[in-house]
Design a protein around this motif. Structure first.
Motif, PDB file in Angstrom:
ATOM      1  N   GLU A  71       0.839  -1.208   0.000  1.00  0.00           N
ATOM      2  CA  GLU A  71       0.000   0.000   0.000  1.00  0.00           C
ATOM      3  C   GLU A  71       0.872   1.256   0.000  1.00  0.00           C
ATOM      4  OE1 GLU A  71      -2.837  -0.554  -0.776  1.00  0.00           O
ATOM      5  OE2 GLU A  71      -3.885  -2.056   0.409  1.00  0.00           O
ATOM      6  N   GLU A 124     -11.386  -2.835   0.204  1.00  0.00           N
ATOM      7  CA  GLU A 124     -10.508  -3.274  -0.894  1.00  0.00           C
ATOM      8  C   GLU A 124     -11.335  -3.683  -2.119  1.00  0.00           C
ATOM      9  OE1 GLU A 124      -7.232  -3.259  -1.013  1.00  0.00           O
ATOM     10  OE2 GLU A 124      -6.617  -3.051   1.067  1.00  0.00           O
ATOM     11  N   GLU A 153      -5.591  -4.672  -5.432  1.00  0.00           N
ATOM     12  CA  GLU A 153      -6.632  -4.506  -4.411  1.00  0.00           C
ATOM     13  C   GLU A 153      -7.570  -5.726  -4.405  1.00  0.00           C
ATOM     14  OE1 GLU A 153      -5.253  -2.465  -2.858  1.00  0.00           O
ATOM     15  OE2 GLU A 153      -4.840  -0.609  -3.911  1.00  0.00           O
ATOM     16  N   HIS A 156      -5.847  -8.152  -2.313  1.00  0.00           N
ATOM     17  CA  HIS A 156      -5.965  -7.798  -0.887  1.00  0.00           C
ATOM     18  C   HIS A 156      -7.342  -8.163  -0.347  1.00  0.00           C
ATOM     19  CE1 HIS A 156      -2.695  -4.484  -1.474  1.00  0.00           C
ATOM     20  NE2 HIS A 156      -2.217  -5.704  -1.509  1.00  0.00           N
TER      21      HIS A 156
HETATM   22 FE   LIG Z   1      -5.209  -2.678  -0.927  1.00  0.00          FE
END
Ligand SMILES: [Fe+2]
Ligand SMILES: [Fe+2]
Length: 212
Positions: A71, A124, A153, A156
């Motif tokens: 991130e 996310e 993302e 994630h």
């Molecule tokens: Fe993320």
């Protein structure tokens, strides 16, 4: 620990992003980019906060250490894009989304850990969905960045879902339903401020508010 394979963001989001948000965001991308830079910092901070809150959970600590680094790397990429595209670094008031979602979370365990993981998964997933929607509408440099961020993302969100499943194998889906319903409201109801995770701007909604 294994996350479910190739779970699309839409699998946990209870409402798609309204086209009015996509139109406004594509139009006002410099404002969005500034908020996006802040979101990347916050995503790193969320991962770190979970590591501090649950130091005994080593698989979580290792996985989220990688997420936090990634991130921060995203933040650096967004910052580079802002410089290249001449978008100024200013202070910006946060939108309602994260604060309102946080208001739903239980503040002590048992329950807190699951809620933190599920809310992170939803954030996310919403990010991944919106990167995909925005990429074709943006200047080329940003389009390429957003295409790569959508993949990260999404990974994630799958990781956070996997961690949530391991915390509450029998209760995570029911809790996800409640949080996802609230998240969907926040992402689709008309919003006073246009932000990366906001609803579409309400009629007569103001432009970017800069705090000096
Ligand atoms: Fe993320
Ligand atoms: Fe990110």
């Amino acid at each position: 620990m294994t996350a479910p394979a190739a779970l699309p963001a839409a699998a946990i989001l209870r409402a798609p992003t309204p086209s009015a948000w996509v139109e406004a965001a594509a139009d006002r991308w410099p404002e969005l980019l500034l908020d996006h830079a802040n979101c990347e910092k916050k995503a790193a901070s969320t991962a770190l906060a979970l590591m501090f809150a649950y130091p005994e959970d080593q698989p979580l600590g290792l996985a989220l250490s990688r997420v936090a680094r990634e991130e921060l790397r995203h933040f650096e990429q967004v910052q580079a894009a802002m410089r290249a595209l001449g978008v100024p670094f200013t202070r910006q008031r946060p939108g309602r989304y994260a604060h309102a979602l946080r208001g739903m979370l239980r503040t002590s365990d048992p329950g807190r850990k699951l809620d933190l993981l599920l809310s992170a998964a939803l954030i996310e997933a919403r990010s991944a969905e919106r990167f995909v929607l925005l990429a074709p509408r943006l200047p080329e440099r940003l389009a390429r960045l957003y295409e790569t961020l959508a993949v990260s993302e999404a990974r994630h969100f799958e990781l956070y879902v996997g961690l949530a499943r391991s915390v509450a194998p029998n209760g995570w889906q029911q809790r996800l339903e409640a949080l996802a319903a609230r998240e969907a409201e926040l992402a689709t109801m008309p919003d006073r401020m246009l932000r990366f995770h906001s609803g579409p701007p309400q009629a007569g909604g103001g432009q970017l508010t800069i705090l000096t």
